[in-house]
Scaffold this motif. Structure first.
Motif, PDB file in Angstrom:
ATOM      1  N   VAL A   1     108.663 -13.181 -57.633  1.00  0.00           N
ATOM      2  CA  VAL A   1     109.710 -13.021 -58.651  1.00  0.00           C
ATOM      3  C   VAL A   1     109.064 -13.013 -60.034  1.00  0.00           C
ATOM      4  O   VAL A   1     108.242 -13.864 -60.336  1.00  0.00           O
ATOM      5  CB  VAL A   1     110.754 -14.148 -58.547  1.00  0.00           C
ATOM      6  CG1 VAL A   1     111.804 -14.021 -59.648  1.00  0.00           C
ATOM      7  CG2 VAL A   1     111.416 -14.132 -57.178  1.00  0.00           C
ATOM      8  N   GLY A   2     109.423 -12.005 -60.840  1.00  0.00           N
ATOM      9  CA  GLY A   2     108.880 -11.897 -62.188  1.00  0.00           C
ATOM     10  C   GLY A   2     107.563 -11.144 -62.242  1.00  0.00           C
ATOM     11  O   GLY A   2     107.009 -10.942 -63.312  1.00  0.00           O
ATOM     12  N   ALA A   3     107.048 -10.704 -61.087  1.00  0.00           N
ATOM     13  CA  ALA A   3     105.774  -9.961 -61.072  1.00  0.00           C
ATOM     14  C   ALA A   3     106.004  -8.511 -61.486  1.00  0.00           C
ATOM     15  O   ALA A   3     107.137  -8.041 -61.523  1.00  0.00           O
ATOM     16  CB  ALA A   3     105.153 -10.017 -59.685  1.00  0.00           C
ATOM     17  N   ALA A   4     104.897  -7.812 -61.763  1.00  0.00           N
ATOM     18  CA  ALA A   4     105.007  -6.462 -62.315  1.00  0.00           C
ATOM     19  C   ALA A   4     105.623  -5.455 -61.355  1.00  0.00           C
ATOM     20  O   ALA A   4     106.215  -4.479 -61.799  1.00  0.00           O
ATOM     21  CB  ALA A   4     103.643  -5.983 -62.774  1.00  0.00           C
TER      22      ALA A   4
ATOM     23  N   ARG B   1     107.765 -17.301 -54.881  1.00  0.00           N
ATOM     24  CA  ARG B   1     107.560 -16.259 -53.890  1.00  0.00           C
ATOM     25  C   ARG B   1     108.701 -16.291 -52.880  1.00  0.00           C
ATOM     26  O   ARG B   1     109.083 -17.346 -52.391  1.00  0.00           O
ATOM     27  CB  ARG B   1     106.235 -16.483 -53.165  1.00  0.00           C
ATOM     28  CG  ARG B   1     105.962 -15.454 -52.063  1.00  0.00           C
ATOM     29  CD  ARG B   1     104.692 -15.799 -51.293  1.00  0.00           C
ATOM     30  NE  ARG B   1     103.539 -15.799 -52.172  1.00  0.00           N
ATOM     31  CZ  ARG B   1     102.833 -14.707 -52.484  1.00  0.00           C
ATOM     32  NH1 ARG B   1     103.157 -13.529 -51.975  1.00  0.00           N
ATOM     33  NH2 ARG B   1     101.809 -14.779 -53.304  1.00  0.00           N
ATOM     34  N   ILE B   2     109.254 -15.108 -52.606  1.00  0.00           N
ATOM     35  CA  ILE B   2     110.291 -14.973 -51.577  1.00  0.00           C
ATOM     36  C   ILE B   2     109.674 -14.257 -50.386  1.00  0.00           C
ATOM     37  O   ILE B   2     109.065 -13.201 -50.559  1.00  0.00           O
ATOM     38  CB  ILE B   2     111.488 -14.137 -52.083  1.00  0.00           C
ATOM     39  CG1 ILE B   2     112.116 -14.771 -53.323  1.00  0.00           C
ATOM     40  CG2 ILE B   2     112.530 -13.942 -50.974  1.00  0.00           C
ATOM     41  CD1 ILE B   2     113.211 -13.912 -53.965  1.00  0.00           C
ATOM     42  N   THR B   3     109.817 -14.811 -49.200  1.00  0.00           N
ATOM     43  CA  THR B   3     109.421 -14.115 -47.969  1.00  0.00           C
ATOM     44  C   THR B   3     110.676 -13.897 -47.132  1.00  0.00           C
ATOM     45  O   THR B   3     111.430 -14.841 -46.879  1.00  0.00           O
ATOM     46  CB  THR B   3     108.402 -14.941 -47.160  1.00  0.00           C
ATOM     47  OG1 THR B   3     107.284 -15.215 -47.996  1.00  0.00           O
ATOM     48  CG2 THR B   3     107.929 -14.176 -45.917  1.00  0.00           C
ATOM     49  N   VAL B   4     110.887 -12.652 -46.714  1.00  0.00           N
ATOM     50  CA  VAL B   4     112.031 -12.351 -45.859  1.00  0.00           C
ATOM     51  C   VAL B   4     111.671 -12.790 -44.439  1.00  0.00           C
ATOM     52  O   VAL B   4     110.745 -12.263 -43.827  1.00  0.00           O
ATOM     53  CB  VAL B   4     112.367 -10.845 -45.898  1.00  0.00           C
ATOM     54  CG1 VAL B   4     113.488 -10.517 -44.915  1.00  0.00           C
ATOM     55  CG2 VAL B   4     112.751 -10.435 -47.318  1.00  0.00           C
ATOM     56  N   LEU B   5     112.395 -13.781 -43.931  1.00  0.00           N
ATOM     57  CA  LEU B   5     112.154 -14.265 -42.568  1.00  0.00           C
ATOM     58  C   LEU B   5     112.939 -13.425 -41.563  1.00  0.00           C
ATOM     59  O   LEU B   5     112.522 -13.274 -40.416  1.00  0.00           O
ATOM     60  CB  LEU B   5     112.556 -15.735 -42.442  1.00  0.00           C
ATOM     61  CG  LEU B   5     111.776 -16.724 -43.327  1.00  0.00           C
ATOM     62  CD1 LEU B   5     112.305 -18.138 -43.127  1.00  0.00           C
ATOM     63  CD2 LEU B   5     110.281 -16.666 -43.041  1.00  0.00           C
TER      64      LEU B   5
ATOM     65  N   GLY C   1     116.503 -19.037 -60.771  1.00  0.00           N
ATOM     66  CA  GLY C   1     115.763 -18.344 -61.816  1.00  0.00           C
ATOM     67  C   GLY C   1     116.267 -16.926 -61.934  1.00  0.00           C
ATOM     68  O   GLY C   1     117.475 -16.677 -61.997  1.00  0.00           O
ATOM     69  N   SER C   2     115.359 -15.948 -61.925  1.00  0.00           N
ATOM     70  CA  SER C   2     115.781 -14.560 -62.111  1.00  0.00           C
ATOM     71  C   SER C   2     115.912 -13.823 -60.776  1.00  0.00           C
ATOM     72  O   SER C   2     115.815 -12.598 -60.728  1.00  0.00           O
ATOM     73  CB  SER C   2     114.821 -13.830 -63.049  1.00  0.00           C
ATOM     74  OG  SER C   2     113.515 -13.892 -62.533  1.00  0.00           O
ATOM     75  N   ALA C   3     116.139 -14.581 -59.690  1.00  0.00           N
ATOM     76  CA  ALA C   3     116.379 -13.959 -58.391  1.00  0.00           C
ATOM     77  C   ALA C   3     117.673 -14.497 -57.795  1.00  0.00           C
ATOM     78  O   ALA C   3     118.107 -15.604 -58.131  1.00  0.00           O
ATOM     79  CB  ALA C   3     115.211 -14.227 -57.443  1.00  0.00           C
ATOM     80  N   ALA C   4     118.282 -13.706 -56.915  1.00  0.00           N
ATOM     81  CA  ALA C   4     119.491 -14.166 -56.225  1.00  0.00           C
ATOM     82  C   ALA C   4     119.513 -13.609 -54.816  1.00  0.00           C
ATOM     83  O   ALA C   4     118.986 -12.514 -54.554  1.00  0.00           O
ATOM     84  CB  ALA C   4     120.747 -13.736 -56.977  1.00  0.00           C
ATOM     85  N   TYR C   5     120.117 -14.382 -53.915  1.00  0.00           N
ATOM     86  CA  TYR C   5     120.227 -14.011 -52.499  1.00  0.00           C
ATOM     87  C   TYR C   5     121.692 -14.075 -52.114  1.00  0.00           C
ATOM     88  O   TYR C   5     122.289 -15.147 -52.072  1.00  0.00           O
ATOM     89  CB  TYR C   5     119.399 -14.989 -51.663  1.00  0.00           C
ATOM     90  CG  TYR C   5     119.423 -14.711 -50.166  1.00  0.00           C
ATOM     91  CD1 TYR C   5     118.774 -13.603 -49.624  1.00  0.00           C
ATOM     92  CD2 TYR C   5     120.058 -15.590 -49.291  1.00  0.00           C
ATOM     93  CE1 TYR C   5     118.780 -13.365 -48.253  1.00  0.00           C
ATOM     94  CE2 TYR C   5     120.058 -15.364 -47.915  1.00  0.00           C
ATOM     95  CZ  TYR C   5     119.421 -14.251 -47.407  1.00  0.00           C
ATOM     96  OH  TYR C   5     119.414 -14.026 -46.047  1.00  0.00           O
TER      97      TYR C   5
ATOM     98  N   PRO D   1     119.989  -5.273 -61.738  1.00  0.00           N
ATOM     99  CA  PRO D   1     118.762  -6.048 -61.583  1.00  0.00           C
ATOM    100  C   PRO D   1     117.579  -5.088 -61.665  1.00  0.00           C
ATOM    101  O   PRO D   1     117.765  -3.879 -61.479  1.00  0.00           O
ATOM    102  CB  PRO D   1     118.874  -6.607 -60.159  1.00  0.00           C
ATOM    103  CG  PRO D   1     119.663  -5.569 -59.429  1.00  0.00           C
ATOM    104  CD  PRO D   1     120.653  -5.035 -60.438  1.00  0.00           C
ATOM    105  N   ARG D   2     116.359  -5.621 -61.933  1.00  0.00           N
ATOM    106  CA  ARG D   2     115.207  -4.723 -61.974  1.00  0.00           C
ATOM    107  C   ARG D   2     114.928  -4.133 -60.588  1.00  0.00           C
ATOM    108  O   ARG D   2     114.610  -2.968 -60.454  1.00  0.00           O
ATOM    109  CB  ARG D   2     113.978  -5.476 -62.485  1.00  0.00           C
ATOM    110  CG  ARG D   2     112.823  -4.560 -62.846  1.00  0.00           C
ATOM    111  CD  ARG D   2     111.803  -5.264 -63.696  1.00  0.00           C
ATOM    112  NE  ARG D   2     111.040  -6.230 -62.953  1.00  0.00           N
ATOM    113  CZ  ARG D   2     109.909  -5.960 -62.285  1.00  0.00           C
ATOM    114  NH1 ARG D   2     109.419  -4.739 -62.299  1.00  0.00           N
ATOM    115  NH2 ARG D   2     109.272  -6.902 -61.634  1.00  0.00           N
ATOM    116  N   ARG D   3     115.064  -4.987 -59.547  1.00  0.00           N
ATOM    117  CA  ARG D   3     114.825  -4.537 -58.170  1.00  0.00           C
ATOM    118  C   ARG D   3     115.896  -5.121 -57.259  1.00  0.00           C
ATOM    119  O   ARG D   3     116.300  -6.272 -57.443  1.00  0.00           O
ATOM    120  CB  ARG D   3     113.475  -5.062 -57.660  1.00  0.00           C
ATOM    121  CG  ARG D   3     112.312  -4.644 -58.502  1.00  0.00           C
ATOM    122  CD  ARG D   3     111.039  -5.326 -58.022  1.00  0.00           C
ATOM    123  NE  ARG D   3     110.938  -6.713 -58.455  1.00  0.00           N
ATOM    124  CZ  ARG D   3     109.966  -7.544 -58.081  1.00  0.00           C
ATOM    125  NH1 ARG D   3     109.036  -7.124 -57.239  1.00  0.00           N
ATOM    126  NH2 ARG D   3     109.924  -8.779 -58.527  1.00  0.00           N
ATOM    127  N   ALA D   4     116.323  -4.351 -56.261  1.00  0.00           N
ATOM    128  CA  ALA D   4     117.301  -4.874 -55.295  1.00  0.00           C
ATOM    129  C   ALA D   4     116.814  -4.586 -53.883  1.00  0.00           C
ATOM    130  O   ALA D   4     116.137  -3.582 -53.632  1.00  0.00           O
ATOM    131  CB  ALA D   4     118.665  -4.234 -55.519  1.00  0.00           C
TER     132      ALA D   4
END
Ligand SMILES: [Zn+2]
Ligand SMILES: [Zn+2]
Ligand SMILES: [Zn+2]
Length: 263
Positions: A259-262, A8-12, A170-174, A223-226
Motif C-alpha cells: 500500500v502506497g508503493a509506486a 503489505r496486503i496478500t490475497v489469501l 490507512g489508504s487501503a480498503a477491503y 482509488p488509484r488502484r482497484a
C-alpha cells in the motif's frame, strides 16, 4: 495521524463461497491451467510493523496460512458470519500453541453472536480434554479503532438484506460481500490508494456486486488502484482483465500489494 510504516496486503483467497474450481463443474474456468483461475474462499492478510492480521478465517484458512508461510497470527477481523468467512476459525490453534497467547478477534456484535453459536464448543467453559481455539472477542460498534498502531475504520455495507462490515486501514480498503454501499460509507472511502471490492460475476445477484456495478463504484470513489474479489467461475482471469479499465485488476490468490508503493 501518520501510518505505522508500510503495509503489505496478500490475497489469501479471491473466490466466491464455493471456490473455483467449483466441485462437480467442468467449465473452462474450473478446468483452466491458469493458476489465477484457482480461487480459494475470500480472505486477505495484512502485514505491518511485524504484525500479521487476517480478515476472515475461511474454510480454506489452513491451506491459506500454509501457502503464505505464516508463522505468527496477531489478530483476526471478521466481515460477517457467512460460512465462507468463518469456518476456518478452529485452525488458529497452531498459533495459540506457538505463541502461547489468545488471538484477539474483532467483529460486529451480530457476527460475534453467530460465531459463538456456530463454534459453541470454543465458548463452553467446561474443561476441554482436547484443544480448542483460544480467542478473545472484541465487539465493533462502527467506530474506528487502533490495532498495533494502525487505525482501522469499519465500513458498513449492505449484503442483500443484511448489514456487514468492510474495513478501511490507512489508504487501503477491503469491501467483500456487498450488494450496495450506503452513502455514509462512501464518504469513508475517499482518497484511497488501494480498494478491494466484491465483483462476483456479470449476471445480477441479490447479495453481491457485479463487475459492471463495481466498475461504477471505482469510477465514483476514484482509488488509484482497484482489485475485484469474491469471484465465481463465470470470470476467466485473463479474458476478464482485458476488458477492464487499466486501474482495475482481478485479484488472485497469492497476489501481494504494497500500500502506497509506486505500482
Ligand atoms: Zn462471501
Ligand atoms: Zn465452473
Ligand atoms: Zn456473505
Amino acid at each position: 495521524m501518520g501510518e505505522p510504516g508500510p503495509l503489505r496486503i496478500t490475497v489469501l483467497g479471491s473466490g466466491t463461497s464455493v471456490g473455483v474450481p467449483t466441485p462437480g463443474c467442468h467449465c473452462a474456468v474450473c478446468t483452466s491451467q491458469d493458476p489465477r483461475d484457482n480461487r480459494l474462499r475470500p480472505s486477505i492478510l495484512l502485514q505491518y510493523g511485524g504484525h500479521n492480521v487476517v480478515i476472515d478465517t475461511t474454510p480454506d484458512f489452513r491451506t491459506q496460512v500454509l501457502s503464505a508461510k505464516l508463522d505468527r497470527l496477531d489478530a483476526v477481523l471478521f466481515t460477517h458470519a457467512h460460512a465462507d468467512h468463518i469456518m476456518g476459525l478452529d485452525d488458529v490453534r497452531p498459533f495459540n500453541f506457538r505463541q502461547q497467547t489468545r488471538i484477539p478477534i474483532f467483529a460486529s456484535s451480530d457476527t460475534l453472536i453467530s460465531i459463538q453459536r456456530v463454534f459453541q464448543y470454543i465458548f463452553e467453559c467446561n474443561d476441554h480434554q482436547s484443544s480448542v481455539p483460544q480467542i478473545e472477542t472484541h465487539a465493533l460498534d462502527g467506530d474506528s479503532f487502533q490495532l498495533f498502531g494502525q487505525p482501522f475504520t469499519p465500513v458498513r455495507l449492505l449484503h442483500g438484506r443484511s448489514s456487514i462490515y468492510g474495513f478501511r486501514f490507512g489508504s487501503a480498503a477491503y469491501l467483500t460481500d456487498h450488494s450496495d454501499i450506503p452513502p455514509e460509507s462512501m464518504e469513508r472511502l475517499r482518497g484511497l490508494d488501494v480498494l478491494f471490492l466484491d465483483a462476483l460475476r456479470h449476471k445480477p445477484h441479490p447479495t453481491h456486486s457485479t463487475v459492471e456495478r463495481s466498475i461504477q463504484t471505482v469510477e465514483e470513489l476514484a482509488p488509484r488502484r482497484a482489485f475485484f474479489t469474491h469471484i465465481c467461475h463465470d470470470l476467466p482471469h485473463e479474458e476478464t482483465e482485458s476488458t477492464l479499465p487499466s486501474n482495475i485488476r482481478l485479484a488472485y490468490d497469492g497476489l501481494e500489494i504494497l500500500v502506497g508503493a509506486a505500482d
